[in-house]
Write a protein that holds these residues in place. Structure first.
Motif, PDB file in Angstrom:
ATOM      1  N   LEU A  64       0.680  -1.134  -0.265  1.00 20.35           N
ATOM      2  CA  LEU A  64       0.164  -0.331   0.092  1.00 20.35           C
ATOM      3  C   LEU A  64       0.847   0.843  -0.142  1.00 20.35           C
ATOM      4  N   ILE A  65       1.571   0.889   1.182  1.00 25.89           N
ATOM      5  CA  ILE A  65       3.125   2.088   0.875  1.00 25.89           C
ATOM      6  C   ILE A  65       3.361   2.595  -0.264  1.00 25.89           C
ATOM      7  N   VAL A  66       4.006   1.472  -1.041  1.00 28.25           N
ATOM      8  CA  VAL A  66       4.540   1.769  -2.660  1.00 28.25           C
ATOM      9  C   VAL A  66       3.448   1.841  -3.597  1.00 28.25           C
ATOM     10  N   ILE A  67       2.003   1.408  -3.497  1.00 33.28           N
ATOM     11  CA  ILE A  67       1.090   2.316  -4.317  1.00 33.28           C
ATOM     12  C   ILE A  67       0.904   3.635  -4.416  1.00 33.28           C
ATOM     13  N   GLY A  68       1.071   4.126  -2.635  1.00 31.92           N
ATOM     14  CA  GLY A  68       0.779   5.135  -2.418  1.00 31.92           C
ATOM     15  C   GLY A  68       2.332   6.571  -2.201  1.00 31.92           C
ATOM     16  N   ALA A  69       3.727   6.053  -2.470  1.00 32.16           N
ATOM     17  CA  ALA A  69       4.188   6.482  -3.733  1.00 32.16           C
ATOM     18  C   ALA A  69       4.386   6.885  -5.039  1.00 32.16           C
ATOM     19  N   GLY A  70       3.329   6.003  -5.538  1.00 31.21           N
ATOM     20  CA  GLY A  70       3.947   5.954  -6.721  1.00 31.21           C
ATOM     21  C   GLY A  70       2.523   6.535  -7.262  1.00 31.21           C
ATOM     22  N   VAL A  71       1.950   6.908  -6.231  1.00 30.39           N
ATOM     23  CA  VAL A  71       0.627   7.724  -6.656  1.00 30.39           C
ATOM     24  C   VAL A  71       1.182   8.973  -7.473  1.00 30.39           C
ATOM     25  N   ILE A  72       1.347   9.142  -5.722  1.00 35.28           N
ATOM     26  CA  ILE A  72       2.372  10.530  -5.239  1.00 35.28           C
ATOM     27  C   ILE A  72       3.517  11.043  -6.006  1.00 35.28           C
ATOM     28  N   THR A  73       4.149  10.023  -6.363  1.00 38.24           N
ATOM     29  CA  THR A  73       4.525  10.273  -7.971  1.00 38.24           C
ATOM     30  C   THR A  73       4.334  10.916  -9.126  1.00 38.24           C
ATOM     31  N   VAL A  74       3.168  10.564  -9.423  1.00 37.83           N
ATOM     32  CA  VAL A  74       2.527  10.060 -10.749  1.00 37.83           C
ATOM     33  C   VAL A  74       1.968  11.885 -10.459  1.00 37.83           C
ATOM     34  N   LEU A  75       1.452  12.372  -9.602  1.00 35.21           N
ATOM     35  CA  LEU A  75       0.882  13.452  -8.928  1.00 35.21           C
ATOM     36  C   LEU A  75       1.503  14.914  -8.984  1.00 35.21           C
TER      37      LEU A  75
END
Lengths: 335, 285
Positions: free
Chosen positions: B142-153
């Protein structure tokens, strides 16, 4: 990419083999053969390594045809080498262990794989070709890994013993017969390629390298020509692979490794691509440096290889064979 | 259903890691037209520094942040001193030069920390599971996915909304015109390169559980990172995101469902995509 030396392009309209061979002094070739023979006597205990170098030379020559002459950058040439190796190994195991027939089988199998993959590869350009060629090699490696009942899986294909060459020369334990056998095949391949690159077919390959648009304009079917070159290159890579299988009497999935494909590209650039002698010199130098560095310092030899690659790319991008011309150019034009 | 959710979560997390590591590669390829095979080396260096700092007693978050900063600081002079010359090279020379750089990176880490696995122990807050009521999920994913989403944004805001983004896009579209309008393109290049390296380092650190950090990391996973760019299309960040998440899911699904043929399926899918779209999913023709 287009700085190919035009030194071997005949300018007459009609091509003549006799004139071609007459125009070219053979002393370089003789000197190279003499050096190979000298290695046989100087390093009787490293014959396995010397033979390996000769086999890789054949493989790099096949790459030169695609990369140096036709200008198609691939990072998956080991796919063809490996196919030849497995085909020769399986043939020796299940059909007959005749070395010469094995070479033919290796060449045929690899050229079929080259033809099929070439149909896809030659449509693409640049990065996509690199990736597609890697993908082909990886798929083949994985198949050889998984089809354990046929290929022996990760342990490799073993258990075949080669018959004497032509029924006369038996393979010996220290690899003397193997050395002469591989050297003879290398010379045959080299002569064949010399004729190929000087033929209209070879000139068309250079033409495609220099300008696809112009080759189309003068009516060359570029795509099919490239597929044909790749198929021919596959046959020669297959011979190299078959030799490696026959000499070591073992084939492991590592023959398909991408790092192997990358290494042979480095060897070719090191010597000078688009020149047959470049393939020979580059292979010899790279493998000797690699071998020495790895045995002197097994942990840090990558520094040497990495440094060597950077020096070549930055300072002699056209390869070692272009070194005299490069020095002349730099001396002649003071900056 | 259970398997499907696992595949989705693991696949997306894996894809986000691939995206974070490869996005810098996509941008530098689109911008500088350089095939940088050494890019995975920045992910490895990020992981190696974090491992080293944690071994010296630092806790995870500060070690990771410091590691990423160090990687960015290494990338800056590397771009100025080395990569600048590589931009002018032909494709093949770029491949070779960057392979050479990869070898040097591997040899350096090998000399410094040895060839064993460089373990990064995640803090307790990042391990364990989260209970969603109907089932529980691993926190790390979940943290990885969250970090990915933050990176995209973050990348979206940076590239679409900021002045730097405007400069960057104009330099990608046409370098000469951008330079003629007074944009300092060489500064843009350097900053973009360092940003890409830093993102790769973040991806390397967060993804250490999926792609373990060791000296040969850049060589082992080189093909993977390049494939994301090739499939996504050079220079297209959206394409990279699609490709990374798509390939992450394909790879994970193949490993779950046909474990023996996972690699074959993965490469077959790639060959199929590249055969019908040689310039990648969103690449310009």
């Amino acid at each position: 990419m287009s700085n190919i030396s035009p030194n071997t392009i005949p300018n007459t309209g009609k091509f003549s083999w006799i004139k071609y061979l007459k125009d070219r002094p053979l002393w370089v070739d003789l000197a190279l053969i003499a050096m190979a023979v000298a290695c046989y006597f100087l390093f009787p205990y490293s014959l396995a390594f010397v033979t390996r170098v000769l086999i890789v030379m054949i493989f790099v020559l096949s790459l030169d045809l695609v990369l140096g002459y036709a200008g198609v950058a691939t990072l998956g040439h080991a796919a063809l080498f490996g196919t030849g190796a497995y085909a020769a190994g399986l043939f020796a195991l299940h059909a007959t262990a005749s070395p010469i027939l094995g070479l033919l089988v290796g060449a045929c199998a690899a050229s079929v794989v080259a033809f099929v993959s070439g149909l896809l590869l030659m449509r693409a350009h640049g990065l996509t070709v690199l990736m597609l060629s890697i993908a082909f090699a990886e798929v083949l490696q994985e198949i050889s890994n998984q089809a354990g009942s046929i290929t022996g899986g990760a342990d490799g294909l073993a258990g075949f013993i080669m018959n004497p060459i032509l029924g006369i020369f038996e393979f010996d334990f220290i690899g003397q017969t193997g050395f002469w056998y591989v050297l003879a095949v290398l010379i045959a391949v080299f002569i064949f390629l010399k004729m190929v690159v000087a033929s209209p077919f070879g000139l068309a390959a250079r033409g495609i390298h220099q300008s696809v648009v112009r080759m189309r304009a003068i009516g060359t079917g570029v795509y099919w020509k490239l597929v044909a070159i790749y198929t021919l290159s596959g046959a020669i890579a297959g011979i190299a692979g078959a030799l490696s299988a026959q000499i070591t009497e073992l084939v492991s999935p590592e023959v398909f490794a991408t790092s192997f494909s990358a290494e042979v590209v480095i060897m070719l650039i090191l010597g000078g691509m688009g020149r047959l002698y470049g393939a020979i010199i580059g292979t010899a130098l790279f493998m000797v440096v690699h071998h020495t560095a790895a045995s002197v310092d097994p942990f840090n030899w990558l520094f040497v290889i990495g440094g060597l690659v950077l020096v070549v790319v930055f300072f002699v991008p056209a390869g070692l064979l272009a070194l005299p011309a490069e020095i002349k150019r730099r001396m002649g034009r003071p900056t | 259903m259970h398997t499907l959710l696992s595949i989705a979560i693991d696949g997306i997390a894996y894809g986000m890691i691939l995206f974070m590591i490869s996005v810098g590669l996509t941008v530098t390829m689109g911008l500088m037209r350089v095939i940088n095979l050494a890019h995975g080396g920045f992910a490895m260096l990020g992981g190696a520094f974090t491992h080293y700092l944690m071994k010296s007693g630092m806790e995870f978050f500060s070690a990771a942040i410091l590691g990423v900063i160090i990687v960015a600081l290494i990338a800056l002079p590397l771009e100025r001193g080395l990569y600048r010359h590589i931009y002018k090279f032909s494709e093949l020379q770029q491949v070779l030069a960057t392979i050479g750089i990869t070898f040097l990176m591997i040899a350096s880490v090998n000399l410094w920390l040895g060839s064993s696995l460089l373990v990064i122990t995640l803090p307790e807050s990042m391990t364990g599971t989260v209970d969603l009521g109907f089932r529980s999920l691993p926190m790390h994913r979940l943290i990885v996915i969250g970090a990915g989403v933050i990176t995209v944004l973050g990348l979206y805001l940076l590239i679409e909304k900021s002045r730097f983004g405007i400069y960057l896009r104009s330099a990608v579209d046409n370098r000469e015109t951008a330079a003629a309008l007074g944009i300092d393109t060489s500064k843009i290049y350097m900053l973009t390169f360092a940003l890409g390296a830093a993102l790769a380092a973040i991806g390397g650190i967060l993804g250490a559980e999926l792609l373990p950090i060791e000296a040969y990391y850049p060589l082992r996973h080189m093909v993977l990172f390049m494939i994301v760019v090739a499939v996504g299309g050079m220079g297209s960040i959206t394409g990279s995101l699609l490709a990374a998440v798509g390939l992450g899911i394909v790879d994970t699904a193949a490993r779950y469902l046909v474990p023996d043929f996972g690699t074959i399926v993965f490469y077959m899918v790639i060959m199929f995509i590249l055969a019908i779209r040689p310039n990648g999913l969103l690449g310009k023709t």
